[in-house]
Design a protein around this motif. Structure first.
Motif, PDB file in Angstrom:
ATOM      1  N   PRO A  21       3.309  -9.022   1.403  1.00 42.11           N
ATOM      2  CA  PRO A  21       2.324  -9.838   2.126  1.00 42.11           C
ATOM      3  C   PRO A  21       1.077 -10.039   1.272  1.00 42.11           C
ATOM      4  O   PRO A  21       0.689  -9.150   0.512  1.00 42.11           O
ATOM      5  N   SER A  23      -1.884  -9.973   2.082  1.00 39.29           N
ATOM      6  CA  SER A  23      -2.928  -9.009   2.423  1.00 39.29           C
ATOM      7  C   SER A  23      -2.828  -7.717   1.612  1.00 39.29           C
ATOM      8  O   SER A  23      -3.760  -6.929   1.588  1.00 39.29           O
ATOM      9  N   MET A  24      -1.705  -7.495   0.936  1.00 39.49           N
ATOM     10  CA  MET A  24      -1.516  -6.253   0.183  1.00 39.49           C
ATOM     11  C   MET A  24      -2.337  -6.253  -1.108  1.00 39.49           C
ATOM     12  O   MET A  24      -2.531  -5.200  -1.727  1.00 39.49           O
ATOM     13  N   ASP A 108      -0.167   4.571   0.642  1.00 36.92           N
ATOM     14  CA  ASP A 108      -0.590   4.181   1.998  1.00 36.92           C
ATOM     15  C   ASP A 108      -0.118   2.759   2.313  1.00 36.92           C
ATOM     16  O   ASP A 108       0.406   2.483   3.402  1.00 36.92           O
ATOM     17  N   ALA A 109      -0.322   1.869   1.341  1.00 37.00           N
ATOM     18  CA  ALA A 109       0.068   0.466   1.554  1.00 37.00           C
ATOM     19  C   ALA A 109       1.584   0.347   1.707  1.00 37.00           C
ATOM     20  O   ALA A 109       2.074  -0.481   2.486  1.00 37.00           O
ATOM     21  N   LEU A 111       3.498   2.622   3.035  1.00 37.46           N
ATOM     22  CA  LEU A 111       3.839   3.096   4.389  1.00 37.46           C
ATOM     23  C   LEU A 111       3.610   1.972   5.400  1.00 37.46           C
ATOM     24  O   LEU A 111       4.446   1.724   6.282  1.00 37.46           O
ATOM     25  N   THR A 112       2.496   1.265   5.262  1.00 36.06           N
ATOM     26  CA  THR A 112       2.259   0.140   6.175  1.00 36.06           C
ATOM     27  C   THR A 112       3.294  -0.965   5.951  1.00 36.06           C
ATOM     28  O   THR A 112       3.786  -1.574   6.902  1.00 36.06           O
ATOM     29  N   LEU A 113       3.659  -1.200   4.685  1.00 40.64           N
ATOM     30  CA  LEU A 113       4.700  -2.197   4.393  1.00 40.64           C
ATOM     31  C   LEU A 113       6.027  -1.783   5.036  1.00 40.64           C
ATOM     32  O   LEU A 113       6.757  -2.620   5.587  1.00 40.64           O
ATOM     33  N   ASN A 115       6.347  -0.013   7.738  1.00 39.10           N
ATOM     34  CA  ASN A 115       6.187  -0.292   9.169  1.00 39.10           C
ATOM     35  C   ASN A 115       6.443  -1.769   9.463  1.00 39.10           C
ATOM     36  O   ASN A 115       7.074  -2.117  10.455  1.00 39.10           O
ATOM     37  N   MET A 116       5.930  -2.632   8.582  1.00 41.70           N
ATOM     38  CA  MET A 116       6.113  -4.072   8.783  1.00 41.70           C
ATOM     39  C   MET A 116       7.594  -4.440   8.736  1.00 41.70           C
ATOM     40  O   MET A 116       8.083  -5.180   9.584  1.00 41.70           O
ATOM     41  N   LEU A 126      12.692  -3.561  19.412  1.00 40.43           N
ATOM     42  CA  LEU A 126      11.533  -3.101  18.639  1.00 40.43           C
ATOM     43  C   LEU A 126      11.034  -1.730  19.069  1.00 40.43           C
ATOM     44  O   LEU A 126      10.770  -0.860  18.226  1.00 40.43           O
ATOM     45  N   LEU A 130      10.982   1.542  16.613  1.00 41.03           N
ATOM     46  CA  LEU A 130       9.732   2.206  16.216  1.00 41.03           C
ATOM     47  C   LEU A 130       9.741   3.683  16.607  1.00 41.03           C
ATOM     48  O   LEU A 130       9.277   4.534  15.846  1.00 41.03           O
ATOM     49  N   ASN A 134       9.131   6.212  13.640  1.00 39.19           N
ATOM     50  CA  ASN A 134       7.887   6.988  13.585  1.00 39.19           C
ATOM     51  C   ASN A 134       8.152   8.488  13.740  1.00 39.19           C
ATOM     52  O   ASN A 134       7.496   9.309  13.082  1.00 39.19           O
TER      53      ASN A 134
ATOM     54  N   LEU B 111      -1.691   8.290   9.812  1.00 43.74           N
ATOM     55  CA  LEU B 111      -1.331   6.869   9.793  1.00 43.74           C
ATOM     56  C   LEU B 111      -0.117   6.625  10.686  1.00 43.74           C
ATOM     57  O   LEU B 111      -0.086   5.670  11.472  1.00 43.74           O
ATOM     58  N   THR B 112       0.867   7.490  10.590  1.00 51.39           N
ATOM     59  CA  THR B 112       2.043   7.331  11.465  1.00 51.39           C
ATOM     60  C   THR B 112       1.652   7.556  12.925  1.00 51.39           C
ATOM     61  O   THR B 112       2.124   6.846  13.825  1.00 51.39           O
ATOM     62  N   MET B 116       2.050   5.042  16.111  1.00 53.25           N
ATOM     63  CA  MET B 116       2.636   5.417  17.407  1.00 53.25           C
ATOM     64  C   MET B 116       1.725   4.995  18.556  1.00 53.25           C
ATOM     65  O   MET B 116       2.182   4.422  19.534  1.00 53.25           O
ATOM     66  N   ASN B 134      -0.942  -4.089  11.470  1.00 50.21           N
ATOM     67  CA  ASN B 134      -0.435  -3.849  10.114  1.00 50.21           C
ATOM     68  C   ASN B 134      -1.149  -4.719   9.080  1.00 50.21           C
ATOM     69  O   ASN B 134      -1.418  -4.266   7.961  1.00 50.21           O
ATOM     70  N   MET B 138      -3.417  -3.353   5.836  1.00 52.08           N
ATOM     71  CA  MET B 138      -3.282  -3.798   4.447  1.00 52.08           C
ATOM     72  C   MET B 138      -4.617  -4.274   3.899  1.00 52.08           C
ATOM     73  O   MET B 138      -4.951  -4.022   2.740  1.00 52.08           O
ATOM     74  N   GLU B 139      -5.367  -5.001   4.730  1.00 54.40           N
ATOM     75  CA  GLU B 139      -6.662  -5.509   4.272  1.00 54.40           C
ATOM     76  C   GLU B 139      -7.618  -4.353   3.953  1.00 54.40           C
ATOM     77  O   GLU B 139      -8.354  -4.411   2.966  1.00 54.40           O
ATOM     78  N   TYR B 141      -6.803  -1.369   2.892  1.00 56.50           N
ATOM     79  CA  TYR B 141      -6.411  -0.787   1.590  1.00 56.50           C
ATOM     80  C   TYR B 141      -6.860  -1.692   0.444  1.00 56.50           C
ATOM     81  O   TYR B 141      -7.368  -1.222  -0.574  1.00 56.50           O
TER      82      TYR B 141
END
Lengths: 321, 321
Positions: A21, A23-24, A108-109, A111-113, A115-116, A126, A130, A134, B111-112, B116, B134, B138-139, B141
């Motif tokens: 993304p 935003s990364m 960290d990024a 981990l968020t990726l 999640n996405m 969904l 999750l 998680n 973060l996890t 949740m 999400n 990213m923003e 980070y």
């Protein structure tokens, strides 16, 4: 169903074509580097194969498969910072190539990726996706925490060790298979069966890893033999000795800082052999493999597909790399 | 609507009563410590107040509010490792109290945990909630990455700086308000309006922070004045000078390592004053505040509720702590 190799190649191609993304920002550089390091992609292959074996398409659980693989690589990036490991699969680790702050932040990024990706195209599934993901993530962290706590202890039991690898290694493989079931629309009984399969191969995989670190062939295994012994790592072997009559003997070796590496490895292996641990480990790996294979009978998959998963489980018993 | 203080207290109580999942293991110790450090809880209050002002109940967006607060505290735990900061709000930071590995790992677990909470009870809004959250993560980070890159540069422009704080600070406040809108069932126009409001107060908040670090009162502000100057931090003030005719003068001060701290602060402030930056900064804060307040007109909220958000925005302009 494709072969294991074909699915592994498919995952490699998908990772190479991954869209990050916008935003990364610049952190995609480190993420792409970490994800491009290779490996067998066992976890995402499990997600995709499970989904296909239960009637889903190859792409139906692809995003979840990629999410699990991204998550796994995020844990490696952070673990390497914590362990100060400077190489992985023959290449510098992220913190070694850039610096520690880049490794923390890009992890960290990632981990968020993850999640996405896990959430992507999950539709009405969904929430279940999750929950599974998680919870597994938390288990992996808790396993890593135990593993690190074990470093300062000489009274770790084999059951504590098995509990630790259940969290640190098996939990994510269980999640990988579970996501395949959920995305294929499988029922609860099938979900439990594939989770049991995954725990079996996860435990077998890690125990075989412990075996190979001491009894493998350096050229085939790809890293120096005896590393766990030199680091006093609380493996199944060491914890087995700590529970035995030989506990004081191995503690004496561990506290003797004058021993040369080769002498230390030889002395520890002598104890392992005296307690017949190599054979016992192989037997334990076989038991977990058997448990995994038996669980497949509680799924509605075809015999051909059962064979696919049985072959994977069996191959772990004898793998040398 | 309750007062800001009442909502802040409500969030504090909810954080104190937070139930950590069993799978989190021992890592809940560090998480509870980090979350219990206090603070004004601006972000979760924004989520809850936005939801209530748009017709929702106080608990309707509570899980999302807690998720945002947990996320914010996770970033602080990791930022403190990266910046080697050993105190925060008068207490040792997580890495200083335990160690770096505990801080990295418990941050990951937070973060996890944030994921949740954000997902919890979102129902049919889950997909939109996750997209917003999400992307904001990213923003944040990417903003932190830019902030760290700025450390090695002496050519950072004010627009680069404003872009950085938009990501690092404003994006999460925007997410906090946005989650409140989504959980209240607000429409897209309201979502955009509240995002614009949040960006306005987020930018004003950070610029006021820059101001107070140089021109605040140490006793009120709670930390020594001039820290940014001594660290050559690329604030709005420093980047403004770097774009001006005084650029060479400030570079000379920065490269003069023989200057005593007090002398350096005085010399830099002299330049700031010569360029009339304090007044310009205050004016910029006012512009962002005005932008925020104007956006409220595009929401369907009552005048009383608009006043609640207007008061928050106005208070940022003159805040001394």
């Amino acid at each position: 169903m494709e072969t294991l190799q074909q699915l592994s190649q498919y995952v490699s191609d998908q990772i190479a074509a991954l869209k990050y993304p916008a935003s990364m920002g610049g952190l995609k550089t480190q993420a792409a580097y970490a994800l491009g390091a290779g490996g067998k992609h066992l976890r995402p292959v499990m997600t995709i194969a499970t989904c296909m074996a239960l009637g889903g398409t190859k792409t139906q659980a692809l995003n979840q498969a990629l999410g699990v693989e991204i998550f796994h690589n995020f844990t490696l990036v952070h673990d390497d910072v914590m362990d100060k490991s400077d190489t992985r699969r023959g290449k510098p680790t992220v913190w070694a190539k850039w610096d520690e702050t880049s490794a923390i932040l890009s992890g960290d990024a990632m981990l968020t990726l993850a999640n996405m990706y896990v959430a992507r195209s999950a539709g009405e599934r969904l929430e279940r996706v999750l929950d599974l993901f998680n919870t597994a993530a938390m288990e992996v962290y808790a396993g890593q925490e135990l593993d690190m706590q074990f470093e300062d202890r000489l009274d770790v039991t084999t059951s504590e060790y098995l509990h630790m690898i259940l969290l640190k290694t098996a939990a994510l493989i269980r999640c990988a298979c579970g996501l395949g079931v959920i995305m294929a629309g499988g029922d609860d009984a099938t979900l439990e069966a594939m989770k049991a399969y995954a725990v079996g191969i996860g435990m077998a995989f890690q125990l075989r890893d412990d075996y190979l670190d001491t009894y493998g062939d350096a050229a085939t295994f790809g890293k120096p033999i005896g590393g766990d012994i030199l680091n006093d790592k609380k493996t199944w072997f060491l914890t087995s000795v700590l529970e035995s009559d030989e506990a004081d003997n191995i503690k004496a070796i561990i506290s003797d800082k004058s021993l040369a590496p080769d002498a230390k490895i030889a002395a520890v292996k002598e104890i392992y052999d005296r307690l017949e641990l190599p054979g016992k480990c192989t037997k334990l790996v076989e038991q977990y493999t058997k448990m995994a294979v038996m669980a497949l009978d509680d799924t509605p998959m075809s015999d051909e597909n059962k064979k696919f998963f049985t072959d994977i489980a069996e191959s772990l018993k004898t793998r040398a790399i």
